[in-house]
Design an enzyme around this catalytic site. Sequence first.
Site, mmCIF file in Angstrom:
data_model
loop_
_atom_site.group_PDB
_atom_site.id
_atom_site.type_symbol
_atom_site.label_atom_id
_atom_site.label_comp_id
_atom_site.label_asym_id
_atom_site.label_seq_id
_atom_site.Cartn_x
_atom_site.Cartn_y
_atom_site.Cartn_z
ATOM 1 N N ARG A 195 -14.856 13.245 12.390
ATOM 2 C CA ARG A 195 -15.668 12.074 11.947
ATOM 3 C C ARG A 195 -16.255 11.465 13.198
ATOM 4 N NH1 ARG A 195 -11.541 9.578 7.659
ATOM 5 N NH2 ARG A 195 -11.916 11.053 6.177
ATOM 6 N N GLY A 204 0.970 -1.195 -0.120
ATOM 7 C CA GLY A 204 -0.084 0.008 0.087
ATOM 8 C C GLY A 204 0.799 1.275 -0.100
ATOM 9 N N HIS A 247 -16.759 6.119 10.555
ATOM 10 C CA HIS A 247 -16.807 7.082 9.373
ATOM 11 C C HIS A 247 -18.298 7.505 9.457
ATOM 12 C CE1 HIS A 247 -16.444 9.534 5.842
ATOM 13 N NE2 HIS A 247 -14.996 9.227 5.880
ATOM 14 N N LEU A 259 -3.314 9.045 4.600
ATOM 15 C CA LEU A 259 -2.433 8.850 3.295
ATOM 16 C C LEU A 259 -1.292 9.612 3.809
ATOM 17 C CD1 LEU A 259 -5.029 9.417 0.382
ATOM 18 C CD2 LEU A 259 -4.255 7.298 1.326
HETATM 19 C C1 LIG Z 1 -12.980 3.689 1.249
HETATM 20 C C2 LIG Z 1 -11.710 4.441 1.745
HETATM 21 C C3 LIG Z 1 -11.425 5.767 1.571
HETATM 22 C C4 LIG Z 1 -10.366 6.173 2.141
HETATM 23 N N1 LIG Z 1 -9.942 7.686 1.839
HETATM 24 C C5 LIG Z 1 -8.964 8.347 2.423
HETATM 25 C C6 LIG Z 1 -8.719 9.602 2.029
HETATM 26 O O1 LIG Z 1 -9.329 10.168 1.410
HETATM 27 N N2 LIG Z 1 -7.843 10.136 2.717
HETATM 28 C C7 LIG Z 1 -6.938 9.330 3.504
HETATM 29 O O2 LIG Z 1 -5.718 10.019 4.092
HETATM 30 N N3 LIG Z 1 -7.239 8.211 3.825
HETATM 31 C C8 LIG Z 1 -8.305 7.269 3.236
HETATM 32 N N4 LIG Z 1 -8.380 6.294 3.819
HETATM 33 C C9 LIG Z 1 -7.523 5.544 4.576
HETATM 34 C C10 LIG Z 1 -6.222 5.306 4.122
HETATM 35 O O3 LIG Z 1 -6.692 4.671 2.541
HETATM 36 C C11 LIG Z 1 -5.605 3.941 4.500
HETATM 37 O O4 LIG Z 1 -5.653 4.229 5.717
HETATM 38 C C12 LIG Z 1 -4.108 3.675 3.820
HETATM 39 O O5 LIG Z 1 -4.202 3.642 2.553
HETATM 40 C C13 LIG Z 1 -3.525 2.427 4.488
HETATM 41 O O6 LIG Z 1 -2.038 2.440 3.804
HETATM 42 P P1 LIG Z 1 -1.375 1.252 4.315
HETATM 43 O O7 LIG Z 1 -0.087 1.371 3.220
HETATM 44 O O8 LIG Z 1 -0.827 1.451 5.638
HETATM 45 O O9 LIG Z 1 -1.955 -0.221 4.120
HETATM 46 P P2 LIG Z 1 -2.722 -0.521 2.849
HETATM 47 O O10 LIG Z 1 -2.922 0.009 1.729
HETATM 48 O O11 LIG Z 1 -4.371 -1.317 3.499
HETATM 49 O O12 LIG Z 1 -1.903 -1.851 2.509
HETATM 50 C C14 LIG Z 1 -1.828 -3.006 3.193
HETATM 51 C C15 LIG Z 1 -0.648 -4.021 2.324
HETATM 52 O O13 LIG Z 1 -0.406 -5.082 3.254
HETATM 53 C C16 LIG Z 1 -0.452 -6.309 2.544
HETATM 54 N N5 LIG Z 1 -0.565 -7.352 3.526
HETATM 55 C C17 LIG Z 1 -1.250 -7.415 4.622
HETATM 56 N N6 LIG Z 1 -1.189 -8.398 5.355
HETATM 57 C C18 LIG Z 1 -0.368 -9.294 4.513
HETATM 58 C C19 LIG Z 1 0.303 -10.393 5.094
HETATM 59 N N7 LIG Z 1 0.002 -11.186 5.827
HETATM 60 N N8 LIG Z 1 1.258 -10.914 4.114
HETATM 61 C C20 LIG Z 1 1.510 -10.223 2.920
HETATM 62 N N9 LIG Z 1 1.071 -8.733 2.579
HETATM 63 C C21 LIG Z 1 0.010 -8.388 3.577
HETATM 64 C C22 LIG Z 1 -1.675 -5.910 1.455
HETATM 65 O O14 LIG Z 1 -1.252 -6.951 0.526
HETATM 66 C C23 LIG Z 1 -1.331 -4.505 1.166
HETATM 67 O O15 LIG Z 1 -0.386 -4.693 0.034
HETATM 68 C C24 LIG Z 1 -9.456 5.562 2.996
HETATM 69 C C25 LIG Z 1 -9.880 4.226 3.393
HETATM 70 C C26 LIG Z 1 -11.055 3.616 2.776
HETATM 71 C C27 LIG Z 1 -11.126 2.217 3.032
#
Ligand SMILES: Cc1cc2nc3c(=O)[nH]c(=O)nc-3n(C[C@H](O)[C@H](O)[C@H](O)COP(=O)(O)OP(=O)(O)OC[C@H]3O[C@@H](n4cnc5c(N)ncnc54)[C@H](O)[C@@H]3O)c2cc1C
Length: 646
Positions: free
Chosen positions: A338, A43, A267, A449
């Site tokens: 929120r 992510g 939310h 983000l």
């Molecule tokens: C619908 C929606 C809208 C949103 N809009 C906003 C917004 O407008 N602004 C904002 O700031 N935030 C927003 N958010 C929140 C934000 O998107 C997330 O908090 C953020 O993208 C999380 O990023 P991350 O990289 O931490 O994790 P993620 O993007 O969740 O990535 C997790 C990664 O870990 C991997 N993974 C997990 N477990 C394992 C495992 N056991 N083995 C191997 N790989 C694994 C997955 O494959 C994935 O690649 C939104 C969330 C949602 C649901």
Amino acid sequence: MLKLQSKIPEGPLAEKWSNYKSNQNLVNPANKRKLDVIVIGTGLAGAAAAASMAEMGFKVKSFCYQDSSRRAHSIAAQGGINAAKNYQNDGDSIYRLFFDTIKGGDYRSREANVYRLAEVSNEIIDQCVAQGVPFAREYGGTLDNRSFGGALVSRTFYARGQTGQQLLLGAYQALSRQVKKGNVEMYPRMEMFNLVIVDGKARGIIARDVITGKLERFSAHAVVLASGGYGNVYFLSTMAMGANVTAAWQCYKKGAFFGNPSFVQIHPTCIPVHGEYQSKLTLMSESLRNDGRIWVPKKLEDAKRLQNGEIGGADIPEEDRDYYLERRYPAFGNLVPRDVASRAAKERCDAGFGVNETGLAVFLDFRDAIQRLGKDVIEAKYGNLFQMYEKITDHNPYEVPMMIYPAIHYAMGGIWVDYELQTTIPGLFATGESNFSDHGANRLGASALMQGLADGYFVLPYTIQNFLAHEINTPRFKTDLPEFEQAEKEVQEQLEKLMAVKGTMSVDTLHKKLGHIMWNYVGMARNKEGLEKAILEIADLKKEFWNNVNIPGELNDLNVELQKASRLADFIELGDLMARDALNREESCGGHFREEYQTGEGEALRNDKDFTYVAAWEYKGEDKEHVLHKEPLKFEYIEVKQRNYK
Ligand SMILES: Cc1cc2nc3c(=O)[nH]c(=O)nc-3n(C[C@H](O)[C@H](O)[C@H](O)COP(=O)(O)OP(=O)(O)OC[C@H]3O[C@@H](n4cnc5c(N)ncnc54)[C@H](O)[C@@H]3O)c2cc1C
């Protein structure tokens, strides 16, 4: 008892991060290529971290369980990303972003971390623009931005309603460049199941190839978790269906403390639940609250008629509409944070004023904005969100008000990390939504983000060097060490145990049961009695799961039910910890609303004297009590006050 070291640097707040960077240990370029780092997750947090570290010269192994790293849950983010650029000249500054974030989080986050986040927010926008992320622009070419909840300035940068997707494409490009150069090895469809610790340091993982079911061992000098949040513990949430807690939970079981597990975000603007067989909730972005007005009828009889389908929202005259957020919070109106907006919607619906057949919905109405700005302007700003709403509900939001209700959306809790993003296991780092993060008890919109990218692009690539600088003489690890063998055996046994149950209940049925317990007792409002009940019901559910789960298919094959079951096993244990954490926290605070602790006006009542701390839980073994450690939070630069958005 282990004392938690947050490692906050000395010096004035605004100089802490630059002081840290000036004094930390660095790894010289020739040594960087001798060092391997595993990154779990692609992510925004994981892709940014992997790309940045590889660009610096480290050798990175990047894992995700999806078929492509581009499918990480971050792609779903709609509304935008915060930065204190002050392009609008409306009074924004790094200090104000820092202040809003600390206040929005109900004073349960670290000053130093949040200040650093606000400080690097501006660099994120520059980095992403340079990568070609197509942020919305003004006529003159400068970047546009909009307002989000909890702020009186406009600081949210966006790319229509697809900000996460566009940011992720930017990070993915950077990652792909490093794959080509040979600095990143990509492992899609590989799910991490265990952490390997050698001589007290995180040195590898056990992952399962989700196509063949084969377990594989991977070694590195350090491991970075970027595995996202755990909202799916509630079954229904806005999260991607595959989002889980497994990677973090296995690290917890190996000694990484878990911070503030009960802090989850609800939310306010999701499409309401519409049936028992639904498995996912859809978010309507918070950006819609810029122009949409939230209301319910003033009269109970109007609400009844709406619930019976006798009339629609448009039939209710202006004077009979209760714009309850504008009424209760005149200063912030529809843009309150929120947690505040969610509780206010619940309060109105509990009082009988809900507007759909279940009584669990309020209106989000664009009538006035369309009249004022024109349909074209609204379409240009939110067109894809409106289209999505219409596809799901078959109602045209240009003509009738949207219906929304609060839903689980984000985890502020997660693996506890110090200022360096290092967990309580040396060499194990956690970033993005997987860590307990900088958001305190409530995340303001557009700041997840920001945090994920801050961690990935600008924080971890520095702080991990402070650890890796001591590892330059450590040769690459072989995976035939007994620690790897033991960790693989643990996974094999757990998977075999699951396959052997051969019960009669589907994983989803059991997951839904967990979701009901969590939503009813550890959801929008919590109380002592309910939380105690939740703990007992989760214990029963755990027995039911291990006695009666049905997993068809084979162990060594593509087996989606096995993947889900193994994630559910972890969610059940996490659910128990969340309830215990919520029970311990005898105050209301951000997303954690304990009914016993509220003001006369129904607002959250914090107890700063007794609870100004991060609750960091330690795992002590199967069926043993988790141990609570407290990291006191000190506020030197801001005055801690009751939150007020009136
Ligand atoms: C619908 C929606 C809208 C949103 N809009 C906003 C917004 O407008 N602004 C904002 O700031 N935030 C927003 N958010 C929140 C934000 O998107 C997330 O908090 C953020 O993208 C999380 O990023 P991350 O990289 O931490 O994790 P993620 O993007 O969740 O990535 C997790 C990664 O870990 C991997 N993974 C997990 N477990 C394992 C495992 N056991 N083995 C191997 N790989 C694994 C997955 O494959 C994935 O690649 C939104 C969330 C949602 C649901």
